[in-house]
Write a protein that holds these residues in place. Structure first.
Motif, PDB file in Angstrom:
ATOM      1  N   LYS A  15      42.345  38.907  45.329  1.00 28.48           N
ATOM      2  CA  LYS A  15      41.690  37.644  45.112  1.00 28.48           C
ATOM      3  C   LYS A  15      42.847  36.492  44.813  1.00 28.48           C
ATOM      4  O   LYS A  15      42.708  35.429  45.087  1.00 28.48           O
ATOM      5  CB  LYS A  15      40.940  37.737  43.691  1.00 28.48           C
ATOM      6  N   PHE A  19      43.760  33.091  46.808  1.00 21.91           N
ATOM      7  CA  PHE A  19      43.521  31.599  45.967  1.00 21.91           C
ATOM      8  C   PHE A  19      45.047  30.786  46.417  1.00 21.91           C
ATOM      9  O   PHE A  19      44.967  29.701  46.816  1.00 21.91           O
ATOM     10  CB  PHE A  19      43.260  31.889  44.844  1.00 21.91           C
ATOM     11  N   LYS A  55      39.134  25.318  39.551  1.00 22.47           N
ATOM     12  CA  LYS A  55      38.871  26.236  40.599  1.00 22.47           C
ATOM     13  C   LYS A  55      39.265  27.715  40.202  1.00 22.47           C
ATOM     14  O   LYS A  55      38.502  28.605  40.341  1.00 22.47           O
ATOM     15  CB  LYS A  55      39.429  26.021  41.714  1.00 22.47           C
ATOM     16  N   ALA A  56      40.491  27.887  39.588  1.00 24.49           N
ATOM     17  CA  ALA A  56      40.746  29.119  39.092  1.00 24.49           C
ATOM     18  C   ALA A  56      39.898  29.436  38.028  1.00 24.49           C
ATOM     19  O   ALA A  56      39.794  30.807  37.891  1.00 24.49           O
ATOM     20  CB  ALA A  56      42.219  28.884  38.540  1.00 24.49           C
ATOM     21  N   GLU A  58      36.867  28.883  37.546  1.00 26.26           N
ATOM     22  CA  GLU A  58      35.552  29.318  38.313  1.00 26.26           C
ATOM     23  C   GLU A  58      35.685  30.743  38.745  1.00 26.26           C
ATOM     24  O   GLU A  58      34.517  31.429  38.983  1.00 26.26           O
ATOM     25  CB  GLU A  58      35.054  28.274  39.096  1.00 26.26           C
ATOM     26  N   GLN A  59      36.911  31.048  39.368  1.00 24.82           N
ATOM     27  CA  GLN A  59      36.742  32.279  40.021  1.00 24.82           C
ATOM     28  C   GLN A  59      37.526  33.305  39.140  1.00 24.82           C
ATOM     29  O   GLN A  59      37.801  34.604  39.554  1.00 24.82           O
ATOM     30  CB  GLN A  59      37.892  32.267  41.187  1.00 24.82           C
TER      31      GLN A  59
END
Length: 410
Positions: A15, A19, A55-56, A58-59
């Motif tokens: 993951k 990213f 974004k990080a 959220e992931q």
């Protein structure tokens, strides 16, 4: 020692790598350009950074560094090592995942030694990535590799401490988001034992008397927007409850803080070296000199082989140190931490230097990441204790092992 990665870690590796490839590497240039467009790199933050941090989060790639804590991702040091290595491939990546120095070290200090109020006021915003922090320990007037040399003073006055001191190389001190400093000083007039004279105190950066005098450069790089600040503390007053753990605990906190910080640097350096070797291998297969691909030149193949050997050795020692930190504690792992702190920066410097040589003049330009990674790696032969201090510590521990044999022969 079993260094195989669990399914959980493998999934996070995949993951995180995805990213990095989709968001981080393509935006390194964007980040640099946005920073350059500002009048001063210390006045604001490139917008791309906050976009990527969101974004990080959220992931779920956030706060991976805190072991054995309700605040972290529940990873051990050994599990975090390969993830930290991936982040180390880019100098902008650690902040994107809220795993960047000095905030990680400061968060660990607050998590371990902070009161409930200190955690609420400072740790929680740091964990959310809303603010930044700095660590004010090193001083220009003394050899700060020996923390007992610290001259910054702490004086108690009623329900307040008065702080005076001159600090530098305070990483993060120039960041506009930096809201708090951990200040290390010595109690005025103390008669306590040498290693119990220092304390660490939380100082909000907007406290009267705190002044950022200038930002320092590293081999010409200013490392904006966080940078390395020279800061003066002049009659700075803070309440007694701002102390961490208690009076005289500063040296002990410093030792506890620097252990995980040191190994995190080493993990990231392995990632930097891996990327340099990867780029080197691609470059030499694309370039021809004297009618042959560079990859066919014997000297280049030797450098590639030596780089792979160097990286693998450093990684194994880092994993061993992480394993020992998890199983027997930081104190018992101090020899391994000291060894890897010497090994990793020197390894990264060798590998990156070979890659620079393969790139030729391009390698020392800002068109590639090699020059900045080299400068960062060289800095880490000094940060968190210079090589000489660690080598001395390793030698003392080694000599101690063999003292009984010496006595037997006398």
């Amino acid at each position: 020692m079993n260094f195989s990665y669990s399914n959980k870690v493998v999934a996070l590796q995949e993951k995180l790598t995805a990213f990095m490839e989709e968001y981080v590497y393509p935006n390194e240039v964007v980040y640099a350009e946005q920073l350059k467009q500002q009048e001063t790199g210390f006045s604001s933050i490139p917008p791309i950074m906050e976009e990527l941090k969101k974004k990080a989060q959220e992931q779920g790639l956030w706060n991976l560094f805190l072991p054995d804590s309700e605040y972290g991702a529940g990873l051990t040091n050994l599990e975090y090592a390969p993830l930290c290595e991936i982040m180390g491939r880019s100098l902008i990546a650690p902040e994107i995942f809220n795993c960047n120095a000095p905030d990680t070290g400061n968060m660990e200090v607050l998590e371990r030694y902070g009161t409930a109020q200190q955690k609420k006021q400072w740790l929680e915003p740091l964990l959310r990535g809303e603010i930044r922090s700095c660590f004010a320990m090193t001083e220009p007037a003394v050899a700060s590799s020996d923390a007992t040399n610290i001259e910054a003073s702490i004086e108690r006055d009623g329900d307040e401490y008065i702080l005076n001191g001159h600090k530098w190389w305070t990483t993060g001190g120039g960041d506009p988001r930096c809201k708090v400093a951990i200040f290390m000083g010595k109690h005025k007039g103390t008669t306590a034992p040498l290693h119990e004279q220092q304390s660490m105190i939380l100082v909000p950066m907007d406290t009267p008397g705190v002044k950022v005098e200038r930002m320092l450069s590293v081999f010409g790089y200013d490392h904006a927007p966080e940078g390395h600040a020279e800061i003066t503390f002049t009659d700075v007053r803070v309440p007694l409850e701002n102390i961490l753990w208690g009076e005289g605990k500063g040296f002990a906190i410093a030792q506890g803080r620097l252990g995980p910080g040191r190994i995190h640097h080493c993990m990231r350096l392995i990632g930097a070296a891996e990327r340099a070797l990867e780029e080197m291998c691609i470059r030499v297969q694309e370039r021809t000199a004297f009618h042959r691909k560079l990859s066919e030149q014997g000297v280049m193949r030797e450098r590639i082989a030596e780089s792979r050997i160097d990286i693998e050795q450093a990684r194994l020692l880092t994993l061993k140190a992480a394993y020992m930190m998890d199983t027997v504690g930081n104190r018992e792992a101090k020899a391994e931490i000291a060894m890897i702190k010497v090994t990793a920066p020197n390894m990264a410097l060798r590998v990156i230097d070979r890659a620079i040589q393969a790139f030729g003049a391009a390698g020392i330009s800002s068109d590639f990441t090699l020059a900045t990674q080299w400068a960062n790696s060289r800095t880490l032969r000094l940060a968190d204790g210079p090589d000489e201090v660690h080598r001395n510590q390793i030698a003392k521990m080694e000599l101690k092992k063999h003292q009984p044999k010496v006595k037997e022969r006398v």
